[in-house]
Design a protein around this motif. Structure first.
Motif, PDB file in Angstrom:
ATOM      1  N   PHE A  13       0.848  -1.195   0.000  1.00 30.15           N
ATOM      2  CA  PHE A  13       0.000   0.000   0.000  1.00 30.15           C
ATOM      3  C   PHE A  13       0.886   1.249   0.000  1.00 30.15           C
ATOM      4  O   PHE A  13       1.817   1.359   0.798  1.00 30.15           O
ATOM      5  CB  PHE A  13      -0.886  -0.011   1.250  1.00 30.15           C
ATOM      6  CG  PHE A  13      -1.805   1.172   1.377  1.00 30.15           C
ATOM      7  CD1 PHE A  13      -2.660   1.509   0.349  1.00 30.15           C
ATOM      8  CD2 PHE A  13      -1.825   1.930   2.547  1.00 30.15           C
ATOM      9  CE1 PHE A  13      -3.521   2.589   0.473  1.00 30.15           C
ATOM     10  CE2 PHE A  13      -2.683   3.006   2.677  1.00 30.15           C
ATOM     11  CZ  PHE A  13      -3.531   3.335   1.644  1.00 30.15           C
ATOM     12  N   VAL A  14       0.590   2.189  -0.899  1.00 29.05           N
ATOM     13  CA  VAL A  14       1.337   3.441  -0.967  1.00 29.05           C
ATOM     14  C   VAL A  14       0.389   4.604  -0.665  1.00 29.05           C
ATOM     15  O   VAL A  14      -0.652   4.756  -1.309  1.00 29.05           O
ATOM     16  CB  VAL A  14       1.989   3.648  -2.348  1.00 29.05           C
ATOM     17  CG1 VAL A  14       2.725   4.989  -2.391  1.00 29.05           C
ATOM     18  CG2 VAL A  14       2.952   2.502  -2.659  1.00 29.05           C
ATOM     19  N   CYS A  37     -13.637   0.309   5.716  1.00 34.35           N
ATOM     20  CA  CYS A  37     -12.980   0.286   4.406  1.00 34.35           C
ATOM     21  C   CYS A  37     -12.234  -1.025   4.195  1.00 34.35           C
ATOM     22  O   CYS A  37     -11.621  -1.561   5.125  1.00 34.35           O
ATOM     23  CB  CYS A  37     -11.975   1.430   4.292  1.00 34.35           C
ATOM     24  SG  CYS A  37     -12.695   3.009   3.882  1.00 34.35           S
ATOM     25  N   CYS A  38     -12.274  -1.507   2.973  1.00 34.73           N
ATOM     26  CA  CYS A  38     -11.442  -2.638   2.558  1.00 34.73           C
ATOM     27  C   CYS A  38     -10.669  -2.192   1.319  1.00 34.73           C
ATOM     28  O   CYS A  38     -11.280  -1.750   0.343  1.00 34.73           O
ATOM     29  CB  CYS A  38     -12.293  -3.869   2.230  1.00 34.73           C
ATOM     30  SG  CYS A  38     -13.176  -4.549   3.637  1.00 34.73           S
ATOM     31  N   ILE A  39      -9.367  -2.290   1.365  1.00 37.43           N
ATOM     32  CA  ILE A  39      -8.505  -1.840   0.274  1.00 37.43           C
ATOM     33  C   ILE A  39      -7.678  -3.027  -0.211  1.00 37.43           C
ATOM     34  O   ILE A  39      -7.054  -3.726   0.593  1.00 37.43           O
ATOM     35  CB  ILE A  39      -7.584  -0.696   0.736  1.00 37.43           C
ATOM     36  CG1 ILE A  39      -8.435   0.507   1.183  1.00 37.43           C
ATOM     37  CG2 ILE A  39      -6.619  -0.287  -0.361  1.00 37.43           C
ATOM     38  CD1 ILE A  39      -7.628   1.658   1.742  1.00 37.43           C
ATOM     39  N   GLY A  40      -7.681  -3.267  -1.500  1.00 44.09           N
ATOM     40  CA  GLY A  40      -6.984  -4.405  -2.073  1.00 44.09           C
ATOM     41  C   GLY A  40      -5.473  -4.208  -2.132  1.00 44.09           C
ATOM     42  O   GLY A  40      -4.913  -3.284  -1.532  1.00 44.09           O
ATOM     43  N   PRO A  48     -16.189   2.566   1.584  1.00 43.00           N
ATOM     44  CA  PRO A  48     -15.898   1.929   0.288  1.00 43.00           C
ATOM     45  C   PRO A  48     -15.032   0.673   0.396  1.00 43.00           C
ATOM     46  O   PRO A  48     -14.269   0.497   1.341  1.00 43.00           O
ATOM     47  CB  PRO A  48     -15.145   3.030  -0.472  1.00 43.00           C
ATOM     48  CG  PRO A  48     -15.526   4.303   0.185  1.00 43.00           C
ATOM     49  CD  PRO A  48     -15.707   3.960   1.622  1.00 43.00           C
ATOM     50  N   THR A  49     -15.170  -0.164  -0.629  1.00 39.75           N
ATOM     51  CA  THR A  49     -14.287  -1.309  -0.843  1.00 39.75           C
ATOM     52  C   THR A  49     -13.547  -1.093  -2.158  1.00 39.75           C
ATOM     53  O   THR A  49     -14.169  -0.865  -3.192  1.00 39.75           O
ATOM     54  CB  THR A  49     -15.099  -2.622  -0.911  1.00 39.75           C
ATOM     55  OG1 THR A  49     -15.710  -2.857   0.359  1.00 39.75           O
ATOM     56  CG2 THR A  49     -14.194  -3.797  -1.267  1.00 39.75           C
ATOM     57  N   ASP A  98     -18.436  -0.233  -4.251  1.00 40.45           N
ATOM     58  CA  ASP A  98     -17.367  -1.132  -4.682  1.00 40.45           C
ATOM     59  C   ASP A  98     -16.619  -0.495  -5.850  1.00 40.45           C
ATOM     60  O   ASP A  98     -17.216  -0.134  -6.867  1.00 40.45           O
ATOM     61  CB  ASP A  98     -17.940  -2.488  -5.118  1.00 40.45           C
ATOM     62  CG  ASP A  98     -18.549  -3.257  -3.960  1.00 40.45           C
ATOM     63  OD1 ASP A  98     -17.895  -3.331  -2.903  1.00 40.45           O
ATOM     64  OD2 ASP A  98     -19.665  -3.780  -4.107  1.00 40.45           O
ATOM     65  N   ILE A  99     -15.312  -0.393  -5.708  1.00 40.30           N
ATOM     66  CA  ILE A  99     -14.449   0.145  -6.752  1.00 40.30           C
ATOM     67  C   ILE A  99     -13.646  -1.027  -7.309  1.00 40.30           C
ATOM     68  O   ILE A  99     -12.894  -1.680  -6.582  1.00 40.30           O
ATOM     69  CB  ILE A  99     -13.504   1.228  -6.203  1.00 40.30           C
ATOM     70  CG1 ILE A  99     -14.288   2.292  -5.426  1.00 40.30           C
ATOM     71  CG2 ILE A  99     -12.691   1.833  -7.319  1.00 40.30           C
ATOM     72  CD1 ILE A  99     -15.333   3.018  -6.232  1.00 40.30           C
ATOM     73  N   GLY A 100     -13.809  -1.306  -8.589  1.00 43.70           N
ATOM     74  CA  GLY A 100     -13.201  -2.495  -9.188  1.00 43.70           C
ATOM     75  C   GLY A 100     -11.693  -2.401  -9.330  1.00 43.70           C
ATOM     76  O   GLY A 100     -11.078  -1.357  -9.081  1.00 43.70           O
ATOM     77  N   ASP A 101     -11.087  -3.498  -9.738  1.00 41.06           N
ATOM     78  CA  ASP A 101      -9.641  -3.539  -9.971  1.00 41.06           C
ATOM     79  C   ASP A 101      -9.244  -2.542 -11.053  1.00 41.06           C
ATOM     80  O   ASP A 101      -9.990  -2.304 -12.011  1.00 41.06           O
ATOM     81  CB  ASP A 101      -9.208  -4.937 -10.418  1.00 41.06           C
ATOM     82  CG  ASP A 101      -9.425  -5.997  -9.358  1.00 41.06           C
ATOM     83  OD1 ASP A 101      -9.623  -5.639  -8.180  1.00 41.06           O
ATOM     84  OD2 ASP A 101      -9.410  -7.202  -9.714  1.00 41.06           O
TER      85      ASP A 101
END
Length: 338
Positions: free
Chosen positions: A127-128, A141-144, A170-171, A189-192
C-alpha cells in the motif's frame, strides 16, 4: 527466504522504528500477553517492508531509496502506525484490552501526522500513501493489494450523523489509484485497476478498468478506456423551455437522466434525445409522474451515457429552475381539468 545484508539491515531499522513508536506501557502490555517482540521475521515487519519497497519503486521523488523513506517520510510512518494498530486490533479478538492500544496508536497518528486511518480498516499488501496529509480511511474500508492513494482523499460514509454501524465505507479492488482530494462515500465497490482523478466525488460503484475524471468545473467523465481519455465531450449547454441543447461531439448511442445532488436518479423525469447533428444534441424533458421536490437534494445534474462513457454535467444553468417550473405547470393543468 534469504535476505541480503542491506535488506536485513533495513528490516532491523524498521523493527527499531516500530519500538520507538510504542510507549513503555504498550510494550509491557504486549510482553505480558506473549505478543512481543516484533522480530524481523514477523508478518507485521514483512508487510511493512513490502509497503516500503512499493513506495520506493512507485514514487519518483524517493529515487528508490528505502532508507530515505524509512527515516523521513511521514506518509510511510502513517502506514507503520496503521499496521501496528491493526495488529493490536486483530489481537483484541483474543486478548481483552488490546483494542484500547489500537485506538491509542491510531489517535497518535492522527494527532501527529494529520492522517486518519481507522485501525479496523483492512488494507492489502504494498500500500502506498503519498503526500498523505488530510487523508481519512474509515473503519469498514477494505482496500486491495497494490493501491496508491494521494493526500486529502476521503474514504468515508455517505451520511454525517446517525450512520449504521455495519458496512458504510468503500471497498477498493487491487491496483486502484486515487488522486488528491477525491472523496469516495458509502459502501460502494471500486473495481480492480480503477483510476480516480483528483477532486472527484464518487458515490456509486465503479466497474473494473474505469477511469474517472473531472474535465472542468461542470463536467465529470467516467470511461471504460483507462489507457486513453474519453472521445465524448460536452463544451456547453443551453436550457430552453423543456429542452436542453448540448454543444458536444462524439456521441453515438446517447442516453440521459436527471440526478440530484446526491447523484440519485430522479425516475419521474424522462430525458429523451431529440434531433441530433454532428455537434449539437437536443434533449427533451418529460415529466412522467408528480415529483415531491423535498424528496431529493438540489441542485440537479444531467447524466449522459454513451458506449462505455459516462458524463455528468454539474448543475447546468437553469436546469433545476426549468424542472421546478415543469412540475408547477403540470399541477396547474391538473387543477384546471379537475
Amino acid at each position: 527466504m534469504t535476505f541480503s545484508t542491506t535488506a536485513m539491515s533495513m528490516e532491523s531499522k524498521l523493527t527499531s522504528i516500530i519500538y520507538q513508536h510504542l510507549t513503555g506501557f504498550e510494550i509491557k502490555c504486549i510482553k505480558d500477553m506473549g505478543l512481543f517482540p516484533f522480530g524481523t521475521s514477523s508478518t507485521l515487519v514483512r508487510d511493512l517492508m513490502d509497503d516500503l519497497q512499493a513506495f520506493a519503486d512507485k514514487d519518483p521523488a524517493a529515487g528508490g531509496r528505502l532508507d530515505l523513506l524509512l527515516e523521513n517520510s511521514s506518509s510511510f510512518l502513517a502506514i507503520v502506525y496503521y499496521r501496528i494498530a491493526h495488529f493490536f486490533w486483530l489481537a483484541g479478538a483474543h486478548e481483552p484490552g488490546m483494542e484500547h492500544l489500537a485506538v491509542r496508536i491510531s489517535e497518535v497518528s492522527k494527532r501527529t501526522l494529520g492522517i486518519d486511518i481507522h485501525h479496523a480498516a483492512r488494507i492489502g499488501k504494498r500500500f502506498v500513501l503519498d503526500h498523505a496529509f488530510g487523508t481519512v480511511i474509515g473503519e469498514t474500508c477494505c482496500i486491495g493489494k497494490d493501491c496508491y492513494i494521494l493526500g486529502g482523499v476521503i474514504l468515508g460514509a455517505y451520511g454525517i450523523s446517525g450512520n449504521a454501524s455495519d458496512k458504510r465505507h468503500p471497498t477498493l479492488g487491487d491496483r486502484v489509484q486515487i488522486g488528491s482530494n477525491a472523496r469516495l462515500l458509502g459502501p460502494i465497490d471500486i473495481g480492480d485497476d480503477v483510476f480516480i482523478s483528483p477532486n472527484c466525488v464518487v458515490t456509486k460503484s465503479i466497474p473494473a478498468g474505469t477511469r474517472v475524471s473531472i474535465v472542468n468545473q461542470i463536467q465529470i467523465n467516467k470511461s471504460h478506456l483507462p489507457a486513453q481519455p474519453p472521445f465524448t465531450k460536452v463544451y456547453g449547454s443551453l436550457v430552453h423551455q423543456n429542452e436542453v441543447v448540448l454543444l458536444c461531439n462524439g456521441f453515438t448511442r446517447l442516453s440521459a437522466s436527471i440526478v440530484d445532488n446526491n447523484h440519485i436518479e430522479i425516475s419521474a423525469i424522462n430525458v429523451i434525445p431529440q434531433s441530433s447533428h454532428e455537434h449539437v444534441v437536443v434533449l427533451k424533458m418529460e415529466l412522467v409522474e408528480d415529483i415531491d421536490h423535498s424528496s431529493y437534494a438540489e441542485p440537479l445534474h444531467l447524466q449522459l451515457k454513451d458506449d462505455g462513457h459516462e458524463i455528468t454535467l454539474i448543475s447546468p444553468p437553469q436546469l433545476t429552475h426549468m424542472l421546478r417550473n415543469m412540475t408547477i405547470n403540470a399541477k396547474g393543468r391538473l387543477n384546471e381539468s379537475a
